[in-house]
Enzyme design. Structure first.
Site, PDB file in Angstrom:
ATOM      1  N   SER A  55       0.813  -1.212   0.000  1.00 51.16           N
ATOM      2  CA  SER A  55       0.000   0.000   0.000  1.00 51.16           C
ATOM      3  C   SER A  55       0.852   1.271   0.000  1.00 51.16           C
ATOM      4  CB  SER A  55      -0.926  -0.002   1.219  1.00 51.16           C
ATOM      5  OG  SER A  55      -0.178  -0.207   2.384  1.00 51.16           O
ATOM      6  N   THR A 108      -1.436   3.791   4.595  1.00 52.77           N
ATOM      7  CA  THR A 108      -0.460   4.832   4.340  1.00 52.77           C
ATOM      8  C   THR A 108       0.549   4.843   5.465  1.00 52.77           C
ATOM      9  OG1 THR A 108      -2.052   6.222   3.219  1.00 52.77           O
ATOM     10  CG2 THR A 108      -0.246   7.368   4.330  1.00 52.77           C
ATOM     11  N   THR A 149       2.033   7.062   0.205  1.00 53.84           N
ATOM     12  CA  THR A 149       1.049   5.988  -0.020  1.00 53.84           C
ATOM     13  C   THR A 149       0.854   5.719  -1.499  1.00 53.84           C
ATOM     14  OG1 THR A 149      -1.194   5.297   0.588  1.00 53.84           O
ATOM     15  CG2 THR A 149      -0.955   7.534  -0.188  1.00 53.84           C
ATOM     16  N   ARG A 182      -7.155   9.890  -9.171  1.00 54.54           N
ATOM     17  CA  ARG A 182      -7.662  10.166  -7.817  1.00 54.54           C
ATOM     18  C   ARG A 182      -6.487  10.509  -6.889  1.00 54.54           C
ATOM     19  NH1 ARG A 182      -6.739   8.022  -2.387  1.00 54.54           N
ATOM     20  NH2 ARG A 182      -8.633   8.327  -1.194  1.00 54.54           N
ATOM     21  N   THR A 232      -4.315   8.367   8.415  1.00 57.94           N
ATOM     22  CA  THR A 232      -4.454   7.216   7.525  1.00 57.94           C
ATOM     23  C   THR A 232      -5.933   6.894   7.418  1.00 57.94           C
ATOM     24  OG1 THR A 232      -3.760   4.930   7.136  1.00 57.94           O
ATOM     25  CG2 THR A 232      -4.158   5.549   9.413  1.00 57.94           C
ATOM     26  N   GLY A 233      -6.274   6.165   6.363  1.00 67.18           N
ATOM     27  CA  GLY A 233      -7.672   5.800   6.187  1.00 67.18           C
ATOM     28  C   GLY A 233      -8.264   6.434   4.943  1.00 67.18           C
TER      29      GLY A 233
END
Ligand code: SD4
Length: 332
Positions: A87, A189, A207, A217, A240-241
């Site tokens: 990731s 990330t 990330t 994106r 993160t998320g």
């Protein structure tokens, strides 16, 4: 696909249980206040379990009285260069067109900032972000422009799509259903924030973003104020998320501003997460589909972390050692 919770069960619990702070007391992730008049430094915090090896690299610099900026860059380069971390950087999962596009940003103690977004073929976007910060009059380069700049800086064009990532992407194409899973390792990330021996703060965030996102994106991670913010007078935060949710509240800037108003890092992270929760409800979206986690550090070396769903962990390296800690969470 490995489930993060299983991983935590097998590897993280022991390190949380033995974490002692500088004063010989068990570390409490709810409140990490240091005694009045003391400053815990150097210290480095980073998101997820890959924060452990990343912190090791950062600590090499911090323990030798190096600059936090150098530490965070060196730290996040570790998962960036690891093809097994799916990731971040090399080995990251691609977008829905099969292209690995990377986002990164960096911020130092002088509020210098640099960032790249939707960068392809370059293994270490964080170093390109630093070059944007130090060698251009701009703060952000994207796509082809960022790539050309990276080549000029001596980075090599590389294929970042590993066989494993390509195979999984081809399997995904059969359904082409874009639904990032909460806490499954398809979109994590690394955000890292550090205070050096001189008491200066810096941060880095990098990330490959959400797996199978639309091409082009951009998430929160390269956006200063969203995925990362540093104010050398107050503190630093990283996120993160689901980046869309972090951007919606200008997340890390909010966390730092809440610390400026006197909140502890823990309370500041909690209030930022609560704001996302409130807006999610207001927008009639399902909270169960969203994960966001913040970590924060203030000038005293106190830290905090909070997230929406169970399963977010982070690594802290200070004089007590390098430990993986579970963040407290909202949805119990
Ligand atoms: C993004 N915030 O691109 C990143 C992804 C991430 O855990 O951190 N996921 O939105």
């Amino acid at each position: 696909m490995a489930n993060r919770r299983n991983f935590i069960k097998t590897t993280a619990i022991a390190s949380v249980a033995v974490a002692l702070n500088a004063f010989g007391k068990k570390e409490d992730t709810e409140t990490t206040l240091v005694p009045k008049g003391t400053i815990r430094k150097p210290i480095v915090l980073s998101t997820w379990r890959f924060g452990i090896p990343a912190n090791e690299a950062a600590w090499e610099i911090l323990k030798n009285k190096g600059r936090a900026l150098d530490a965070v860059e060196a730290g996040v380069r570790v998962p960036e260069g690891d093809p097994n971390e799916r990731s971040v950087g090399y080995g990251g999962r691609p977008d829905r067109d099969g292209r690995v596009t990377l986002d990164a940003c960096i911020m130092d103690e002088y509020s210098n900032i640099g960032s790249v977004a939707c960068l392809e073929h370059i293994k270490h976007p964080i170093s390109v972000a630093r070059a944007v910060m130090e060698k251009t009059p701009h703060v952000m380069l994207v796509g082809e422009g960022a790539f050309q700049f990276a080549l000029l800086q001596g980075h090599e064009k590389e294929n970042l799509l590993t066989e494993t990532s390509e195979k999984e992407w081809r399997e995904w194409l059969e359904s082409s259903n874009y639904k990032p899973l909460v806490n499954i390792e398809n979109h994590d990330t690394i955000g890292m924030i550090a205070m050096d021996a001189n008491g200066n703060l810096s941060g880095a965030c990098t990330t490959s973003g959400m797996a199978y996102k639309m091409h082009g994106r951009v998430g929160d991670s390269p956006i200063i104020g969203a995925g990362l913010y540093v104010d050398n007078e107050i503190g630093a935060a990283t996120a993160t998320g689901h980046g869309e949710e972090v951007i919606r509240i200008a997340g890390c800037h909010l966390v730092v501003e809440l610390m400026r108003q006197g909140k502890s890092p823990q309370k500041a992270c909690e209030e930022a997460v609560n704001r996302i929760i409130k807006l999610t409800k207001y927008r009639n979206k399902n909270l169960n589909d969203i994960q966001v986690g913040f970590i924060a550090l203030n000038k005293k070396g106190e830290h905090g972390a909070y997230c929406i769903q169970k399963g977010f962990n982070y690594a802290k390296y200070d004089e007590t050692g390098n430990n993986l800690l579970d963040a407290n969470y909202f949805l119990k």
